[in-house]
Write a protein that holds these residues in place. Structure first.
Motif, PDB file in Angstrom:
ATOM      1  N   GLU A 114     -20.591   1.612  -8.737  1.00 26.51           N
ATOM      2  CA  GLU A 114     -19.887   0.284  -8.484  1.00 26.51           C
ATOM      3  C   GLU A 114     -18.396   1.089  -8.162  1.00 26.51           C
ATOM      4  O   GLU A 114     -17.746   1.779  -8.681  1.00 26.51           O
ATOM      5  CB  GLU A 114     -19.724  -0.435  -9.654  1.00 26.51           C
ATOM      6  CG  GLU A 114     -18.907  -1.632  -9.477  1.00 26.51           C
ATOM      7  CD  GLU A 114     -19.760  -2.924  -8.854  1.00 26.51           C
ATOM      8  OE1 GLU A 114     -19.057  -3.873  -8.412  1.00 26.51           O
ATOM      9  OE2 GLU A 114     -21.068  -2.766  -8.893  1.00 26.51           O
ATOM     10  N   VAL A 115     -17.826   0.580  -7.091  1.00 25.99           N
ATOM     11  CA  VAL A 115     -16.550   1.090  -6.617  1.00 25.99           C
ATOM     12  C   VAL A 115     -15.486   0.064  -7.194  1.00 25.99           C
ATOM     13  O   VAL A 115     -15.434  -0.867  -6.999  1.00 25.99           O
ATOM     14  CB  VAL A 115     -16.396   0.983  -5.290  1.00 25.99           C
ATOM     15  CG1 VAL A 115     -14.827   1.533  -4.852  1.00 25.99           C
ATOM     16  CG2 VAL A 115     -17.441   2.097  -4.628  1.00 25.99           C
ATOM     17  N   SER A 116     -14.802   0.517  -8.122  1.00 28.36           N
ATOM     18  CA  SER A 116     -13.629  -0.119  -9.064  1.00 28.36           C
ATOM     19  C   SER A 116     -12.242  -0.044  -8.048  1.00 28.36           C
ATOM     20  O   SER A 116     -12.118   0.618  -7.276  1.00 28.36           O
ATOM     21  CB  SER A 116     -13.319   0.448 -10.272  1.00 28.36           C
ATOM     22  OG  SER A 116     -12.743   1.648 -10.147  1.00 28.36           O
ATOM     23  N   ASN A 117     -11.388  -0.876  -8.690  1.00 26.59           N
ATOM     24  CA  ASN A 117     -10.054  -0.882  -7.895  1.00 26.59           C
ATOM     25  C   ASN A 117      -9.179   0.495  -7.883  1.00 26.59           C
ATOM     26  O   ASN A 117      -8.821   0.918  -7.083  1.00 26.59           O
ATOM     27  CB  ASN A 117      -9.027  -1.885  -8.319  1.00 26.59           C
ATOM     28  CG  ASN A 117      -9.410  -3.415  -8.135  1.00 26.59           C
ATOM     29  OD1 ASN A 117     -10.394  -3.541  -7.147  1.00 26.59           O
ATOM     30  ND2 ASN A 117      -9.060  -4.331  -8.901  1.00 26.59           N
ATOM     31  N   GLN A 118      -9.504   0.902  -9.140  1.00 24.69           N
ATOM     32  CA  GLN A 118      -9.018   2.325  -9.108  1.00 24.69           C
ATOM     33  C   GLN A 118      -9.534   3.303  -8.188  1.00 24.69           C
ATOM     34  O   GLN A 118      -8.930   4.384  -7.681  1.00 24.69           O
ATOM     35  CB  GLN A 118      -9.177   3.199 -10.436  1.00 24.69           C
ATOM     36  CG  GLN A 118      -8.467   4.520 -11.043  1.00 24.69           C
ATOM     37  CD  GLN A 118      -6.882   4.302 -10.516  1.00 24.69           C
ATOM     38  OE1 GLN A 118      -6.381   3.434 -11.042  1.00 24.69           O
ATOM     39  NE2 GLN A 118      -6.685   5.237  -9.641  1.00 24.69           N
ATOM     40  N   ASP A 119     -11.092   3.457  -8.105  1.00 21.56           N
ATOM     41  CA  ASP A 119     -11.748   4.096  -7.155  1.00 21.56           C
ATOM     42  C   ASP A 119     -11.132   3.774  -5.780  1.00 21.56           C
ATOM     43  O   ASP A 119     -10.992   4.763  -4.835  1.00 21.56           O
ATOM     44  CB  ASP A 119     -13.326   3.797  -7.091  1.00 21.56           C
ATOM     45  CG  ASP A 119     -14.028   4.274  -8.539  1.00 21.56           C
ATOM     46  OD1 ASP A 119     -13.299   5.063  -9.289  1.00 21.56           O
ATOM     47  OD2 ASP A 119     -14.858   3.575  -8.721  1.00 21.56           O
ATOM     48  N   MET A 120     -11.006   2.623  -5.400  1.00 20.99           N
ATOM     49  CA  MET A 120     -10.261   2.236  -3.953  1.00 20.99           C
ATOM     50  C   MET A 120      -8.955   2.951  -3.959  1.00 20.99           C
ATOM     51  O   MET A 120      -8.712   3.527  -2.847  1.00 20.99           O
ATOM     52  CB  MET A 120     -10.034   0.682  -3.900  1.00 20.99           C
ATOM     53  CG  MET A 120     -11.325  -0.079  -3.883  1.00 20.99           C
ATOM     54  SD  MET A 120     -12.493   0.300  -2.421  1.00 20.99           S
ATOM     55  CE  MET A 120     -11.584  -0.768  -1.217  1.00 20.99           C
ATOM     56  N   ALA A 121      -8.060   2.719  -4.860  1.00 15.21           N
ATOM     57  CA  ALA A 121      -7.001   3.544  -4.766  1.00 15.21           C
ATOM     58  C   ALA A 121      -7.020   5.218  -4.648  1.00 15.21           C
ATOM     59  O   ALA A 121      -6.417   5.680  -3.856  1.00 15.21           O
ATOM     60  CB  ALA A 121      -6.186   3.200  -5.941  1.00 15.21           C
ATOM     61  N   ASP A 122      -8.112   5.713  -5.391  1.00 11.22           N
ATOM     62  CA  ASP A 122      -8.257   7.131  -5.304  1.00 11.22           C
ATOM     63  C   ASP A 122      -8.729   7.552  -3.792  1.00 11.22           C
ATOM     64  O   ASP A 122      -8.532   8.513  -3.206  1.00 11.22           O
ATOM     65  CB  ASP A 122      -9.365   7.588  -6.315  1.00 11.22           C
ATOM     66  CG  ASP A 122      -8.630   7.571  -7.535  1.00 11.22           C
ATOM     67  OD1 ASP A 122      -7.362   7.594  -7.984  1.00 11.22           O
ATOM     68  OD2 ASP A 122      -9.465   7.495  -8.837  1.00 11.22           O
ATOM     69  N   HIS A 129      -8.430   5.735  -0.990  1.00  8.67           N
ATOM     70  CA  HIS A 129      -7.234   5.569  -0.207  1.00  8.67           C
ATOM     71  C   HIS A 129      -6.503   6.999  -0.314  1.00  8.67           C
ATOM     72  O   HIS A 129      -6.014   7.595   0.926  1.00  8.67           O
ATOM     73  CB  HIS A 129      -6.276   4.485  -0.424  1.00  8.67           C
ATOM     74  CG  HIS A 129      -5.198   4.388   0.361  1.00  8.67           C
ATOM     75  ND1 HIS A 129      -5.195   3.832   1.592  1.00  8.67           N
ATOM     76  CD2 HIS A 129      -3.813   4.636   0.016  1.00  8.67           C
ATOM     77  CE1 HIS A 129      -3.862   3.809   2.158  1.00  8.67           C
ATOM     78  NE2 HIS A 129      -3.155   4.154   1.275  1.00  8.67           N
ATOM     79  N   VAL A 173       0.848  -1.063   0.051  1.00  9.22           N
ATOM     80  CA  VAL A 173      -0.131  -0.100  -0.083  1.00  9.22           C
ATOM     81  C   VAL A 173       0.665   1.099   0.020  1.00  9.22           C
ATOM     82  O   VAL A 173       1.593   1.394   0.796  1.00  9.22           O
ATOM     83  CB  VAL A 173      -1.168  -0.008   1.165  1.00  9.22           C
ATOM     84  CG1 VAL A 173      -1.897   1.082   1.242  1.00  9.22           C
ATOM     85  CG2 VAL A 173      -1.994  -1.414   1.180  1.00  9.22           C
TER      86      VAL A 173
END
Length: 128
Positions: free
Chosen positions: A58-66, A68, A26
Motif C-alpha cells: 500500500e502506497v502511503s502519503n510518506q511513500d508518495m513523498a519518498d 517524488h 510540492v
C-alpha cells in the motif's frame, strides 16, 4: 464602453496572474547527480530497487513523498544514460566505418572505447 472593455480584460488578467497567486506545495529536489555513466548506472539501479520497494505494498502519503524525491535521482540517471547512449552509438559507428575501410587504428581505439562503455551498461543486466 470603457467599463465593458475593462470587464473583458478582467478574465485575461486573472488567468495570467494565476501562477503568481498559486502556492506551490510540492517540494522540488536536485536528486543525486549522475555525472558519469558509472554514476548513472548505480543511481538508476539503486533508485529502481528503492522504487520497487516503495511500490510493493500500500502506497502511503510518506511513500508518495519518498517516490517524488527519488524520481529526481532516477531522472538524472536516465538523462545521463540517454546522453551516453548517443555517445555509444557514435563510437560504434566509428568502429563500423573504420572496419569497412580496414582502418585498424580506429577500430582498435574506438572498439576499446565502445567496449568500456558497453561493459558498464552490461552491469545493468547483471544487477539483482
Amino acid at each position: 464602453m470603457k467599463l465593458t472593455r475593462a470587464l473583458c480584460y478582467l478574465p485575461l488578467c486573472a488567468l495570467l496572474s494565476w501562477p503568481a497567486l498559486a502556492d506551490d506545495p510540492v517540494d522540488h529536489y536536485a536528486g543525486k547527480p549522475s555525472e558519469t555513466l558509472e554514476e548513472a548506472v548505480k543511481n538508476f539501479t539503486e533508485g529502481n530497487a528503492r522504487l520497487r520497494e516503495l511500490l510493493s505494498g500500500e502506497v502511503s502519503n510518506q511513500d508518495m513523498a519518498d517516490i517524488h524525491e527519488l524520481s529526481y535521482t532516477i531522472e538524472n540517471a536516465v538523462a545521463t544514460l540517454r546522453r551516453e547512449m548517443n555517445v555509444l552509438a557514435v563510437v560504434l559507428e566509428d568502429v563500423h566505418l573504420a572496419s569497412e575501410s580496414f582502418n585498424q587504428d580506429t577500430v582498435s581505439a574506438s572498439g576499446r572505447a565502445y567496449l568500456g562503455m558497453a561493459d558498464t551498461l552490461e552491469t545493468l543486466g547483471n544487477a539483482d
